[in-house]
Design an enzyme around this catalytic site. Structure first.
Site, PDB file in Angstrom:
ATOM      1  N   SER A 201     -72.504  54.374  -4.379  1.00 59.43           N
ATOM      2  CA  SER A 201     -73.030  55.288  -3.371  1.00 59.43           C
ATOM      3  C   SER A 201     -72.628  56.700  -3.797  1.00 59.43           C
ATOM      4  O   SER A 201     -71.442  57.003  -3.922  1.00 59.43           O
ATOM      5  CB  SER A 201     -72.454  54.950  -2.004  1.00 59.43           C
ATOM      6  OG  SER A 201     -72.951  55.855  -1.050  1.00 59.43           O
TER       7      SER A 201
ATOM      8  N   MET B 179    -101.213  89.946   2.862  1.00 61.72           N
ATOM      9  CA  MET B 179    -101.853  90.897   1.972  1.00 61.72           C
ATOM     10  C   MET B 179    -102.950  91.635   2.729  1.00 61.72           C
ATOM     11  O   MET B 179    -103.175  91.409   3.905  1.00 61.72           O
ATOM     12  CB  MET B 179    -102.392  90.177   0.752  1.00 61.72           C
ATOM     13  CG  MET B 179    -101.242  89.792  -0.162  1.00 61.72           C
ATOM     14  SD  MET B 179    -101.814  88.783  -1.483  1.00 61.72           S
ATOM     15  CE  MET B 179    -102.530  87.433  -0.590  1.00 61.72           C
TER      16      MET B 179
ATOM     17  N   ARG C 118    -110.683  77.094   7.169  1.00 62.18           N
ATOM     18  CA  ARG C 118    -109.526  76.613   6.394  1.00 62.18           C
ATOM     19  C   ARG C 118    -108.833  75.528   7.219  1.00 62.18           C
ATOM     20  O   ARG C 118    -109.052  75.411   8.420  1.00 62.18           O
ATOM     21  CB  ARG C 118    -108.563  77.758   6.093  1.00 62.18           C
ATOM     22  CG  ARG C 118    -108.120  78.499   7.326  1.00 62.18           C
ATOM     23  CD  ARG C 118    -107.280  79.720   6.968  1.00 62.18           C
ATOM     24  NE  ARG C 118    -106.944  80.442   8.191  1.00 62.18           N
ATOM     25  CZ  ARG C 118    -106.383  81.641   8.209  1.00 62.18           C
ATOM     26  NH1 ARG C 118    -106.119  82.268   7.072  1.00 62.18           N
ATOM     27  NH2 ARG C 118    -106.087  82.231   9.348  1.00 62.18           N
TER      28      ARG C 118
ATOM     29  N   TYR D 162     -81.540  53.404  -1.765  1.00 62.90           N
ATOM     30  CA  TYR D 162     -81.569  53.956  -0.410  1.00 62.90           C
ATOM     31  C   TYR D 162     -80.967  55.352  -0.366  1.00 62.90           C
ATOM     32  O   TYR D 162     -80.275  55.772  -1.304  1.00 62.90           O
ATOM     33  CB  TYR D 162     -80.834  53.039   0.583  1.00 62.90           C
ATOM     34  CG  TYR D 162     -79.342  52.962   0.393  1.00 62.90           C
ATOM     35  CD1 TYR D 162     -78.489  53.904   0.983  1.00 62.90           C
ATOM     36  CD2 TYR D 162     -78.774  51.949  -0.371  1.00 62.90           C
ATOM     37  CE1 TYR D 162     -77.124  53.846   0.794  1.00 62.90           C
ATOM     38  CE2 TYR D 162     -77.398  51.880  -0.563  1.00 62.90           C
ATOM     39  CZ  TYR D 162     -76.579  52.838   0.020  1.00 62.90           C
ATOM     40  OH  TYR D 162     -75.213  52.776  -0.159  1.00 62.90           O
TER      41      TYR D 162
ATOM     42  N   CYS E 250     -75.077  59.084  -0.114  1.00 64.54           N
ATOM     43  CA  CYS E 250     -74.615  59.253   1.263  1.00 64.54           C
ATOM     44  C   CYS E 250     -74.088  60.658   1.516  1.00 64.54           C
ATOM     45  O   CYS E 250     -73.470  60.911   2.524  1.00 64.54           O
ATOM     46  CB  CYS E 250     -73.565  58.209   1.606  1.00 64.54           C
ATOM     47  SG  CYS E 250     -72.063  58.390   0.649  1.00 64.54           S
TER      48      CYS E 250
ATOM     49  N   GLY F  67    -101.840  87.329   6.829  1.00 66.66           N
ATOM     50  CA  GLY F  67    -101.371  88.686   7.118  1.00 66.66           C
ATOM     51  C   GLY F  67    -100.505  89.280   6.041  1.00 66.66           C
ATOM     52  O   GLY F  67    -100.049  90.419   6.162  1.00 66.66           O
TER      53      GLY F  67
ATOM     54  N   LYS G 188    -109.693  80.839   0.408  1.00 68.98           N
ATOM     55  CA  LYS G 188    -110.806  81.433   1.153  1.00 68.98           C
ATOM     56  C   LYS G 188    -112.078  81.429   0.313  1.00 68.98           C
ATOM     57  O   LYS G 188    -113.143  81.016   0.784  1.00 68.98           O
ATOM     58  CB  LYS G 188    -110.420  82.874   1.541  1.00 68.98           C
ATOM     59  CG  LYS G 188    -111.308  83.496   2.577  1.00 68.98           C
ATOM     60  CD  LYS G 188    -110.826  84.906   2.943  1.00 68.98           C
ATOM     61  CE  LYS G 188    -109.537  84.866   3.741  1.00 68.98           C
ATOM     62  NZ  LYS G 188    -108.988  86.220   4.007  1.00 68.98           N
TER      63      LYS G 188
ATOM     64  N   ARG H 140    -111.343  91.197   0.817  1.00 71.01           N
ATOM     65  CA  ARG H 140    -110.192  90.438   1.333  1.00 71.01           C
ATOM     66  C   ARG H 140    -109.475  89.717   0.206  1.00 71.01           C
ATOM     67  O   ARG H 140    -110.103  89.217  -0.719  1.00 71.01           O
ATOM     68  CB  ARG H 140    -110.655  89.327   2.287  1.00 71.01           C
ATOM     69  CG  ARG H 140    -111.306  89.768   3.548  1.00 71.01           C
ATOM     70  CD  ARG H 140    -111.895  88.524   4.214  1.00 71.01           C
ATOM     71  NE  ARG H 140    -112.962  88.873   5.132  1.00 71.01           N
ATOM     72  CZ  ARG H 140    -112.804  88.929   6.464  1.00 71.01           C
ATOM     73  NH1 ARG H 140    -111.642  88.659   6.993  1.00 71.01           N
ATOM     74  NH2 ARG H 140    -113.821  89.265   7.227  1.00 71.01           N
TER      75      ARG H 140
ATOM     76  N   HIS I 157    -100.349  87.041  15.339  1.00 75.36           N
ATOM     77  CA  HIS I 157     -99.425  86.915  14.210  1.00 75.36           C
ATOM     78  C   HIS I 157     -98.173  86.138  14.588  1.00 75.36           C
ATOM     79  O   HIS I 157     -97.767  85.202  13.894  1.00 75.36           O
ATOM     80  CB  HIS I 157     -99.046  88.315  13.711  1.00 75.36           C
ATOM     81  CG  HIS I 157     -98.102  88.290  12.556  1.00 75.36           C
ATOM     82  ND1 HIS I 157     -96.738  88.436  12.708  1.00 75.36           N
ATOM     83  CD2 HIS I 157     -98.315  88.105  11.235  1.00 75.36           C
ATOM     84  CE1 HIS I 157     -96.158  88.363  11.518  1.00 75.36           C
ATOM     85  NE2 HIS I 157     -97.099  88.166  10.608  1.00 75.36           N
TER      86      HIS I 157
END
Lengths: 901, 901
Positions: A790, A107, A369, A877, A857, A105, A25, A96, A482
């Site tokens: 694998s 803090m 933001r 992979y 895998c 919300g 902020k 703030r 909220h």
């Protein structure tokens, strides 16, 4: 570096680049000030000060910073021509929190700071609006009481103490809303607030503005360590040493009368990603009125206002009268806001979420933001920005939050199968479908396996429970309430502002018209439409849109690793192809054996007294298994298909109850006693560490021979149709190279034989799982003999930790709670231990065999942290369940991008 | 280097240092020739030639070596003035194998080579002894037929074909022994032998001496790869690429008449180690007559001859007449032999086993080698040589074969409890006690868990079965018979020459006087006295003699590592001290809980519904457990006692049958259903990987608290008696440092509390087991927090291999057979895999904590290969069962000596 960073009047000490120091902020306020956006002047206390306070305490902080704060105040006073603590021309501040990453919300915030019994009269005189002044004072005391002085509710069914006073006073006055309070009423409320503070806290409400400010700063720093902030950080993985900054900003007022307003705006649609300006506002209100969702706000643009009215069956006349848009109400302000949102998005190159206030028709931006968004919006916005040449392909992938992809792949309701009427409707605040049982309190969500949290509104205290719920349904609040913000952040479904619902928290019921629902009743929510249904609806898989496919293609270009799928059937294989898998990384042959005919033959094999008997039963299984492989090869075509030879202990295939044993006995004409005996004989103390994997193939080589034959015969058959199939035969549970060598020879001999019989050949590979610690440790021996590794990270995790996955229930919860484990190692690879073995194995393996193909895998193959880790080890992979393939493709790209940066 | 090495006439091409090239026998013949011992001249074909033959075949070998062989023959002809193939003055050869390490009877020998139909007449004329000539020819054909031409018995109940002919002919002639054959009989036997060769093999017996020699050389090389040689090597751990040499030595004859003899002599007593010259011989015989045990030989020294007579109840007159000693019969020869044995022992500095032949009163030494001996003799000889200043302390330890130590520690019969008369007696050929069931054929030994092999005599083919038997009882043969030599080598009990026994192989019975015993009947053998008992006798542990204690003390001085014992009770602890343990390396507290009162309290704890209930039950256990520890501390005094906190899963303490559950229910006043429920609830899929070890202590911290309290209270109590006790508290099954940290804090807090309560303190350590792969991998984290590591190699092996020790029966035999595993990794540490983790762990551990004490307390702690391995890793101690402590002390010394060399 200073300890405070000033902003306002077209300039600033800091900027966006100082986000870690100033918080999101603070950095944005500085940045906005610099690019000419009208922000109320103020200054930011850095995050370092938060840590300083945590470490050294209040006195040290005050010694260090108080003089700079007073200088900062003077500068704001000079810019605005007002004075802090001066009743004639008062300057008020908001205080703030602002961390590096937004924690909505979590803090505390204090507004209107600087008012006292004297200054409130001055403010009334100057603004010629005593109601505004007293309302501000009332709000200030309430917030200050909650946040700084720590007044708490007496029981959870009650509202908080100040809200109780308001509600009781409303009843006393027989009025409905806060707006109906007159000045005299507000004065009385102020008195009552001050009294309850005095009663409960034993102190008088502080009258010195500088004292107010100092205590508020401390309260914000303290709030960094409050329970809900700690919970939130734990969920989001934010370290506590980041700290929060404190932004002290001059107050502007959206509540000075009908020429004032406050609102939240988005440069694009946060739910769908569509590229149009939108938002909500309230006339004569302060910011928290919008966010808290206590009053349902109006739309900023005319277009959305009209759509709202249509959705709610409200006539255009009625709309213009009761809920006009900002565009219509204050066209000049709207025009300026529109221009500013364009500047901001161009500047930040991402969808912005802005808070603004109009004070007597003067527009102020309070913050901007990066806007939170749904998964769908995230995809669309990223692709749109890419197509608009605002961001490059790497940036597209960086913009994708993997936790949100799930919501795109989550089921939605099958609309053709909705056989119940809509119970009620609300705002489609977060998309997706949710089915669960009604619960009214967040800390009771865990009572049900799948719960729907039903609330008037939600609040930050509810965060833990919300994390466990399937979805949220709120009576009040809008898209930016909220509940809505949290739901989108969590990728959960939310319907907000479903005003028809009447909740009785004490009786734990809610009513919709004449229907009553109690706790535990089932509800179905469609977060994409806002529809609420009674009972349990049937869901179906969502269709992926074109944008998503384009992004996945971008990801594939950026990724180094391929993504394969774990698929055991032609149906799974089709799904894998649909999600873009580049092959099958794990085809578990045992799953095939559980089908009817095959399990019968399998059981005959297990019950056979000798090799001959086993071979006879295996001969029956051969054509069945060959058909399975034909089906898979036909789907996968030239893509590699890694087939694991039989892995589980044989007793898994035998029935374990007496009834089932007798049934089987009858079916295959064998005495039930013999089956019981076999079950008893095959019983193991620790089957996980017993007769399974290649140990089966070595003791019963005929099984390996049959399976190899089935694979190769199937491959040859599909190959004869002109498809260049590519089977990879995988030997499981190898711990010593000698095991692999024996199995490999058997496989090679069988392949040679089948090639000769069929007078044809196909390409193939032979390789092994690395899932036993010993195999990892001796990978340099094994790699000399094999074409691929694998990693079976499920078993590797079991053996490296010594945890049986089936038995961790007794201690894993305690381990997670006591932070012995940060995370379940079966979900996220334990890089320190299991990962160390993987590193050893791949390094040793490659050191002797440069062409060695390496993949993973286990379940971890679809988990982003684990994918990042194996990318860092240079794997070729990952393989995961078909539904995880899109996430894995993106994660593979991200892993590569992160590596480069 | 040449391909043949000559010896004889006081000089030689080679010497003792060329043992690897010339084999033990060849090197010794060369060495003996050089130091002036009279050996018949000859030459040796090197072990390299054996490998050359195995690789390139006969033709290549002949091309390479034939000319050198012919040169070698010429030289021998020159020395002796005889000629190979010359009927006037014939030179004959023996052809014998000789590997780097003696493999008695494993490979083949041919004597009298060079005879044919013509030369036999010449030999008869020159020696003036036609009977000797024809007997030699008869023996030559028989041996050549067996060894070179490969004649085999037709069924196992039969003797071999040549022996059949002899036996039948004896019956025909009604004579008893071979000595009764006259020249004419022997001529007929030769004809019959040649006929059967012609019949069965389709070839004529070769008449060309050079052809005979060449084929015999090939036969010896081939015999290196025969089944019994391969079996023997597998048991003894001899690599096949060592190969065998071939010794071609001129023949001398112990069978030219009553002035000739052949025998085996020892510089010290091979059974007891006593320092006196001894041995056996036969008049008018060849060497194999002694070794095969077909005739029972006479004693060399008068002293032993007299003892033999006393043992056998034979009068001195009778003895002098029928079985006089060599000392009495040929005093000059005896004197020379005595002198030579002194030279040889002084030269080789070890007890020698010599073969000699007297040809017409001329003494020839055929070979000398380090004599095989019993464990007891090994100890005594090593200590005697040390005391005689012939060898130093390192050499003493090198002379100790660890496989023989067991026999010193094995039980002997409790003489006070022998309640049956002696059935019969034989020679005390190998000491120790054996109890088992009678079996008559070596390949049937495995039919019985414990078998006693009863044979007329044993032969090299029997080697596998002998390895499985408890002991051997033979009717024929002496102390140097095959059975006796093999038994001493294996450390098994053997009674030889028990001539009262009559075996009927076909009926599978034997008779002693009027008693009949059948297969499966029980016998007890005392190999130290030669007594055979009917039925099963009771055994007791042997007492260790002073020599052994001295050697163990020498070992302790040379060893770097300490040896501790695994002991759970004061009784075990006493045994540990008796065997010289330097502390307790593993005290398993759970074993204590299985006692009556304790298991009751333990069960109450397990069945308690909550922490309070558990604490109540634990309070009952505290004094009981404290008493256990007091008992142990009192025995161990100031020595360290490493106590492991509770390790096994709790369900192990609950009864699993319905009856036992009901019994318990009644006893502790809890409904049986509740117990059943608890058992069901605690059941795990893989208990090895479940809720055990420190996972118990973390989920139920009250258990750790109680155990720590019991340990520390006990330590304080014993300490108050002036004993500086030293408890080491060990946390089991740690995988993450966080687990250890939690347990350590709990232990520390408890210790502090107890110290405060008792106003006293003791020294202590806190440490952890390393038994989970993850712990080994992250040892650098764990070592920062701990004072010691104790490797639990049982669990570490289980998890590193993924083998459940309880479930390996299904595949381990196949794995061993197919050489996937060279050895059971639960017996000998798998250095490549498990050992790699141990290396990682100790290296990482020490890298961050130089004072870290490192030990091993798994079953491997008493196994010599494993001890050598952990010594190479720099461990501080090993801990093993008390009975293994002596072996471990010696192994620790050996490990250190091997490291230096």
């Amino acid at each position: 570096m200073g300890k405070i960073y000033r902003f306002g009047n077209g300039k600033a000490d800091g900027g966006a680049e100082l986000k870690n120091l100033l918080g999101g902020k603070g950095a944005n306020l500085a940045e906005m000030a610099k690019i000419g956006v009208p922000v109320p002047p103020g200054f930011t206390l850095t995050t370092e000060m938060c840590n300083f306070y945590t470490e050294f305490g209040e006195e040290a902080l005050k010694d260090s910073i108080w003089n700079e704060i007073k200088d900062g105040i003077s500068e704001v006073e000079d810019i605005l021509g007002k004075k802090f603590g001066d009743s004639k021309n008062p300057l008020l501040f908001s205080v703030r929190s602002g961390a590096r990453q937004s924690m909505p919300g979590m803090m505390d915030t204090v507004l209107n700071l600087g008012l006292n019994d004297e200054i409130v009269e001055g403010l009334a005189a100057i603004t010629n609006n005593p109601r505004f002044a007293w309302d501000s004072y009332r709000r200030f005391i309430q917030m200050y009481g909650d946040v700084v002085l720590g007044m708490t509710p007496e029981s959870k069914e009650d509202l908080n103490p100040f809200e109780n006073i308001i509600d009781n006073y409303k009843k006393e006055l027989k009025i409905k809303t806060d707006l109906d309070f007159d000045v005299q009423n507000l004065r009385i409320l102020v008195d009552r607030f001050k009294n309850i503070i005095s009663e409960r806290m034993g102190i008088e409400f502080p009258q010195d503005p500088y004292e107010q400010l100092w205590l508020a700063i401390l309260a914000v720093f303290r709030s960094w360590m409050n329970d809900r902030a700690i919970s939130y950080r734990a969920i989001e993985g934010i370290p506590s040493n980041w700290g929060t900054a404190v932004n002290i900003q001059s107050m502007v007022y959206g509540n000075t009368g009908s020429d004032s307003a406050t609102g939240v705006a988005f440069t694009r649609n946060a739910a769908t990603g569509e590229n149009y300006f939108n938002g909500e506002f309230l006339i004569n209100a302060q910011g928290e009125d919008v966010v808290a969702g206590v009053r349902t706000p109006w739309q900023i643009t005319k277009k959305e206002s009209i759509e709202w009215a249509i959705r709610n069956n409200i006539s255009m006349e009625e709309r213009e009268r009761s809920q006009p848009s900002l565009e219509e109400l204050m066209p000049e302000v709207y025009k300026e806001l529109y221009k500013i949102q364009t500047i901001l998005e161009d500047h930040y190159k991402d969808m912005q979420d802005m808070e603004f206030t109009v004070e007597n028709r003067k527009l102020w931006l309070l913050q901007t933001r990066t806007g939170k968004r749904t998964g769908m919006a995230m995809i669309k916005i990223a692709m749109d920005l890419y197509n608009e040449n605002m961001i490059n392909s790497e940036e597209v992938i960086k913009r994708i939050k993997l936790s949100k992809i799930d919501e795109l792949l989550h089921p939605v309701f099958d609309t053709e199968k909705i056989n119940v009427d809509v119970l009620t409707r609300g705002l489609p605040a977060a998309p997706g479908a949710a089915v669960g049982q009604v619960v009214f309190f967040a800390d009771e969500v865990e009572k049900y396996e799948k719960a729907i949290l039903v609330r008037l509104e939600t609040s930050p205290e509810d965060i833990n429970g919300m994390n466990l719920a399937q979805g949220f349904l709120t009576v009040r609040g809008g898209m930016t309430s909220h509940a809505a913000v949290v739901a989108r952040g969590m990728g959960k479904c939310c319907i907000a502002g479903a005003g028809e619902i009447v909740i009785d928290y004490k009786k734990r019921i809610f009513r919709v018209k004449d229907k009553v629902f109690k706790e535990g009743d089932f509800l179905s929510l469609d977060g994409s439409t806002g529809m609420v249904y009674e009972g349990k609806l049937i869901t179906k898989a969502p269709k992926l849109d074109e944008n998503f496919h384009q992004i996945l293609e971008i990801a594939d270009k950026l990724a180094r690793m391929e993504v394969r799928a774990n698929a055991d059937t032609p149906k799974d294989a089709k799904k894998a192809i649909e999600f873009g898998a580049k092959g099958i990384g794990l085809c578990r042959t045992e799953h095939m054996f559980f089908e009817d005919d095959k399990i019968k033959a399998m059981r005959e094999m297990i019950l056979a007294p000798d090799t001959g008997g086993r071979e006879k039963a295996l001969a029956k299984m051969l054509p069945l298994q060959r058909d399975d492989f034909i089906g898979i090869f036909e789907v996968m075509k030239e893509k590699p298909v890694t087939i694991r030879l039989l892995d589980p202990p044989l007793h898994e295939f035998l029935p374990h109850t007496v009834e089932k044993q007798e049934e089987l006995a009858h079916e295959i004409h064998v005495p039930a006693g013999k089956i019981r005996e076999a079950v008893e004989h095959l019983k193991e103390s620790n089957p996980m560490l017993g007769h399974r994997g290649c140990r089966l193939g070595i003791t019963y080589p005929e099984i390996t021979v049959m399976q190899t034959r089935a694979i190769i015969e199937a491959a040859l058959e599909v190959h004869s149709k002109g498809i260049d199939v590519y089977p990879e035969i995988m030997v499981p549970l190898v711990g010593k190279v000698e095991e692999y060598r024996l199995q490999k020879q058997l496989i090679l001999d069988t392949i040679t034989k089948v090639f000769e019989e069929k007078k044809n050949s196909v390409r193939y590979k032979i390789g092994t799982m690395i899932e036993v610690p010993r195999a990892a440790l001796t990978a340099d021996k094994i790699a000399l003999e094999t074409e691929f590794f694998s990693f079976g990270t499920n078993d590797l995790t079991q053996m490296t930790f010594g945890y049986s996955r089936d038995d961790t229930g007794t201690f894993l919860p305690t381990y997670l709670k006591q932070q012995v484990l940060e995370v379940d190692p079966f979900k996220v690879i334990d890089t320190e231990g299991v990962g160390q073995l993987m590193d050893i194995a791949s390094t040793k393996g490659r050191s002797v065999n440069k062409d060695l193909e390496i993949g993973i895998c286990g379940e971890h193959g679809g988990e982003p942290h684990s994918i990042k880790f194996v990318n860092s080890l240079g794997f070729d992979y990952v393989s995961c369940s078909p539904y995880r393939v899109p996430v894995a493709r993106l994660a593979a790209a991200k892993a590569e991008i992160d590596k480069e940066n």
